[in-house]
Design a protein around this motif. Structure first.
Motif, PDB file in Angstrom:
ATOM      1  N   LEU A  12       8.014  -3.802  -2.316  1.00 27.73           N
ATOM      2  CA  LEU A  12       7.256  -2.554  -2.168  1.00 27.73           C
ATOM      3  C   LEU A  12       6.675  -2.489  -0.765  1.00 27.73           C
ATOM      4  CD1 LEU A  12       6.312  -0.119  -3.974  1.00 27.73           C
ATOM      5  CD2 LEU A  12       4.141  -1.337  -4.195  1.00 27.73           C
ATOM      6  N   PHE A  13       6.860  -1.357  -0.117  1.00 26.26           N
ATOM      7  CA  PHE A  13       6.236  -1.138   1.184  1.00 26.26           C
ATOM      8  C   PHE A  13       4.817  -0.625   0.980  1.00 26.26           C
ATOM      9  CE2 PHE A  13       5.050   1.747   4.640  1.00 26.26           C
ATOM     10  CZ  PHE A  13       5.134   0.875   5.720  1.00 26.26           C
ATOM     11  N   VAL A  14       3.861  -1.221   1.692  1.00 28.85           N
ATOM     12  CA  VAL A  14       2.464  -0.801   1.612  1.00 28.85           C
ATOM     13  C   VAL A  14       1.933  -0.647   3.033  1.00 28.85           C
ATOM     14  CG1 VAL A  14       2.092  -1.944  -0.614  1.00 28.85           C
ATOM     15  CG2 VAL A  14       1.611  -3.186   1.513  1.00 28.85           C
ATOM     16  N   SER A  15       0.862   0.086   3.192  1.00 27.73           N
ATOM     17  CA  SER A  15       0.285   0.291   4.522  1.00 27.73           C
ATOM     18  C   SER A  15      -0.864  -0.660   4.816  1.00 27.73           C
ATOM     19  CB  SER A  15      -0.190   1.739   4.677  1.00 27.73           C
ATOM     20  OG  SER A  15      -1.139   2.064   3.668  1.00 27.73           O
ATOM     21  N   ASP A  16      -1.435  -1.288   3.784  1.00 21.19           N
ATOM     22  CA  ASP A  16      -2.587  -2.168   3.965  1.00 21.19           C
ATOM     23  C   ASP A  16      -2.207  -3.431   4.748  1.00 21.19           C
ATOM     24  OD1 ASP A  16      -2.906  -0.469   1.635  1.00 21.19           O
ATOM     25  OD2 ASP A  16      -4.760  -1.524   1.245  1.00 21.19           O
ATOM     26  N   GLY A  28      -0.376   6.898  -7.092  1.00 23.11           N
ATOM     27  CA  GLY A  28       0.263   7.243  -8.355  1.00 23.11           C
ATOM     28  C   GLY A  28       1.770   7.069  -8.343  1.00 23.11           C
ATOM     29  N   LYS A  29       2.414   7.404  -7.223  1.00 28.89           N
ATOM     30  CA  LYS A  29       3.871   7.262  -7.130  1.00 28.89           C
ATOM     31  C   LYS A  29       4.280   5.799  -7.220  1.00 28.89           C
ATOM     32  CE  LYS A  29       7.804   8.365  -4.146  1.00 28.89           C
ATOM     33  NZ  LYS A  29       8.239   8.970  -2.849  1.00 28.89           N
ATOM     34  N   GLN A  30       3.539   4.923  -6.544  1.00 29.92           N
ATOM     35  CA  GLN A  30       3.856   3.493  -6.583  1.00 29.92           C
ATOM     36  C   GLN A  30       3.617   2.914  -7.981  1.00 29.92           C
ATOM     37  OE1 GLN A  30       1.187   2.522  -3.317  1.00 29.92           O
ATOM     38  NE2 GLN A  30       2.927   1.985  -2.009  1.00 29.92           N
ATOM     39  N   VAL A  31       2.546   3.327  -8.625  1.00 29.05           N
ATOM     40  CA  VAL A  31       2.269   2.860  -9.985  1.00 29.05           C
ATOM     41  C   VAL A  31       3.372   3.304 -10.935  1.00 29.05           C
ATOM     42  CG1 VAL A  31       0.716   3.121 -11.958  1.00 29.05           C
ATOM     43  CG2 VAL A  31      -0.227   2.677  -9.690  1.00 29.05           C
ATOM     44  N   HIS A  32       3.786   4.561 -10.822  1.00 27.30           N
ATOM     45  CA  HIS A  32       4.870   5.059 -11.676  1.00 27.30           C
ATOM     46  C   HIS A  32       6.131   4.224 -11.478  1.00 27.30           C
ATOM     47  CE1 HIS A  32       7.689   7.755 -13.661  1.00 27.30           C
ATOM     48  NE2 HIS A  32       8.422   7.710 -12.562  1.00 27.30           N
ATOM     49  N   TYR A  33       6.462   3.942 -10.222  1.00 24.68           N
ATOM     50  CA  TYR A  33       7.667   3.163  -9.924  1.00 24.68           C
ATOM     51  C   TYR A  33       7.579   1.764 -10.537  1.00 24.68           C
ATOM     52  CZ  TYR A  33      10.808   0.211  -7.175  1.00 24.68           C
ATOM     53  OH  TYR A  33      11.746  -0.713  -6.787  1.00 24.68           O
ATOM     54  N   LEU A  34       6.432   1.105 -10.357  1.00 21.32           N
ATOM     55  CA  LEU A  34       6.301  -0.270 -10.850  1.00 21.32           C
ATOM     56  C   LEU A  34       6.247  -0.320 -12.374  1.00 21.32           C
ATOM     57  CD1 LEU A  34       3.735  -1.751  -8.285  1.00 21.32           C
ATOM     58  CD2 LEU A  34       6.220  -2.054  -8.325  1.00 21.32           C
ATOM     59  N   LYS A  35       5.487   0.594 -12.978  1.00 21.92           N
ATOM     60  CA  LYS A  35       5.306   0.562 -14.440  1.00 21.92           C
ATOM     61  C   LYS A  35       6.501   1.122 -15.197  1.00 21.92           C
ATOM     62  CE  LYS A  35       1.660   1.894 -16.569  1.00 21.92           C
ATOM     63  NZ  LYS A  35       0.483   2.686 -17.002  1.00 21.92           N
ATOM     64  N   ASN A  36       6.913   2.298 -14.808  1.00 20.92           N
ATOM     65  CA  ASN A  36       7.876   3.040 -15.625  1.00 20.92           C
ATOM     66  C   ASN A  36       9.327   2.850 -15.212  1.00 20.92           C
ATOM     67  OD1 ASN A  36       5.644   4.152 -17.031  1.00 20.92           O
ATOM     68  ND2 ASN A  36       5.434   5.727 -15.460  1.00 20.92           N
ATOM     69  N   SER A  66      -2.832   6.494 -12.857  1.00 19.82           N
ATOM     70  CA  SER A  66      -2.595   7.149 -11.573  1.00 19.82           C
ATOM     71  C   SER A  66      -2.926   6.271 -10.370  1.00 19.82           C
ATOM     72  CB  SER A  66      -3.397   8.440 -11.479  1.00 19.82           C
ATOM     73  OG  SER A  66      -4.786   8.172 -11.613  1.00 19.82           O
ATOM     74  N   ASP A  67      -3.390   5.061 -10.612  1.00 17.65           N
ATOM     75  CA  ASP A  67      -3.655   4.153  -9.498  1.00 17.65           C
ATOM     76  C   ASP A  67      -3.573   2.712  -9.990  1.00 17.65           C
ATOM     77  OD1 ASP A  67      -5.985   3.781 -10.954  1.00 17.65           O
ATOM     78  OD2 ASP A  67      -7.276   4.805  -9.523  1.00 17.65           O
ATOM     79  N   GLY A  68      -3.663   1.784  -9.067  1.00 14.17           N
ATOM     80  CA  GLY A  68      -3.576   0.377  -9.426  1.00 14.17           C
ATOM     81  C   GLY A  68      -3.878  -0.485  -8.225  1.00 14.17           C
ATOM     82  N   GLU A 136      12.467   3.674   0.576  1.00 17.17           N
ATOM     83  CA  GLU A 136      13.187   3.089  -0.554  1.00 17.17           C
ATOM     84  C   GLU A 136      14.365   2.241  -0.077  1.00 17.17           C
ATOM     85  OE1 GLU A 136      14.236   6.441  -2.941  1.00 17.17           O
ATOM     86  OE2 GLU A 136      12.144   6.921  -3.427  1.00 17.17           O
ATOM     87  N   ALA A 137      15.039   2.697   0.976  1.00 14.18           N
ATOM     88  CA  ALA A 137      16.156   1.918   1.521  1.00 14.18           C
ATOM     89  C   ALA A 137      15.664   0.583   2.068  1.00 14.18           C
ATOM     90  CB  ALA A 137      16.862   2.713   2.619  1.00 14.18           C
ATOM     91  N   ALA A 138      14.533   0.592   2.775  1.00 17.31           N
ATOM     92  CA  ALA A 138      13.979  -0.644   3.318  1.00 17.31           C
ATOM     93  C   ALA A 138      13.566  -1.602   2.206  1.00 17.31           C
ATOM     94  CB  ALA A 138      12.785  -0.334   4.221  1.00 17.31           C
ATOM     95  N   GLU A 139      12.951  -1.063   1.160  1.00 18.60           N
ATOM     96  CA  GLU A 139      12.552  -1.898   0.025  1.00 18.60           C
ATOM     97  C   GLU A 139      13.771  -2.535  -0.637  1.00 18.60           C
ATOM     98  OE1 GLU A 139       8.554   0.670  -1.277  1.00 18.60           O
ATOM     99  OE2 GLU A 139      10.495   1.079  -2.227  1.00 18.60           O
TER     100      GLU A 139
END
Length: 247
Positions: A12-16, A28-36, A66-68, A136-139
């Protein structure tokens, strides 16, 4: 000696900033991807990267609606230099444009520059969607950075502002350039970019302006007239094979 456990397959790419014990907030988008999509649960491991600090092992702390959050544990790979390779391209229709952008990310492009040309049938690029595709390609492909995506600019402006030290592979469908394999045998080292035209090709005026640019090297991509997305993939593959990180 016991075989060490394999690294997680989810990236997963993150900015932190990433460091031992760091807490990374998820949208929310990242949580959806990881969970669902990936069916990750709290406590499961994954890999994260931000383009600066290398790749790190992390664990899902919380995955709400919606977050995590993720808890960063240890570095898996140090940050490495990646090719300084640009792709300038004329926007094309959506499905093929998505393929072009995604494959450019997988092939190691560091910057995407959409350019408007006289015969362009599409006049805009959804910059947010393009950034999602290259992320997504980089991930997926294991690279350590995400390419930059510029807004659409006229070809004349891109040529005017092209850095003097960056070679420009001009993919000329007219057949006037050297065969690309021959051109690559004498191609100098250093930063490069490739320029791909629209489905209808460059106009004679544009072709003349590009060929006259001091950084441009006109090349041909074989006896068959390639679609723009195919031409981009072919040109980038040859650049990587001869001058990039495929060597």
């Amino acid at each position: 000696m016991a075989t060490p456990p394999s690294a997680p397959s989810i990236r997963l790419f993150v900015s932190d900033d990433l460091a031992p014990g760091a807490q990374v907030a998820l949208d929310g988008k990242q949580v959806h991807y990881l969970k669902n999509v990936m069916r990750l649960s709290a406590g499961d491991a994954l890999l994260v990267f931000n383009g600066r600090d290398g790749e790190w092992l992390a664990r899902a702390s919380t995955l709400g609606r919606s977050d995590g959050t993720l808890s960063v544990e240890s570095q898996n790979r140090e940050q490495v230099a990646e090719p300084d390779l640009w792709l300038a391209f004329t926007p094309i229709k959506k499905t093929r444009l998505d393929v072009l952008i995604e494959k450019a990310g997988e092939l190691g492009v560091s910057r995407l520059l959409p350019v408007l040309t006289e015969r362009a049938s599409v006049r805009d690029v959804n910059q947010g969607r393009a950034l999602s595709l290259v992320t997504e390609a980089a991930e997926q492909c294991g690279r350590m950075t995400v390419p930059a995506v510029d807004g659409v600019r006229p070809l004349a402006d891109v040529l005017r502002d092209w850095p003097s030290g960056r070679h420009l592979l001009f993919c000329d469908e007219s057949g006037a350039g050297l065969p690309i394999a021959d051109a690559m045998t004498t191609a100098p080292r250093g930063p490069w970019g490739a320029l791909i035209g629209p489905e209808g090709g460059f106009s004679p005026t544009e072709r003349q302006a590009i060929a006259a640019h001091p950084c441009a090297r006109p090349v041909g991509l074989g006896p068959r007239l390639l679609r723009a997305d195919t031409a981009a993939i072919a040109a980038l593959s040859l650049l990587q094979a001869h001058l990039g990180d495929w060597r």
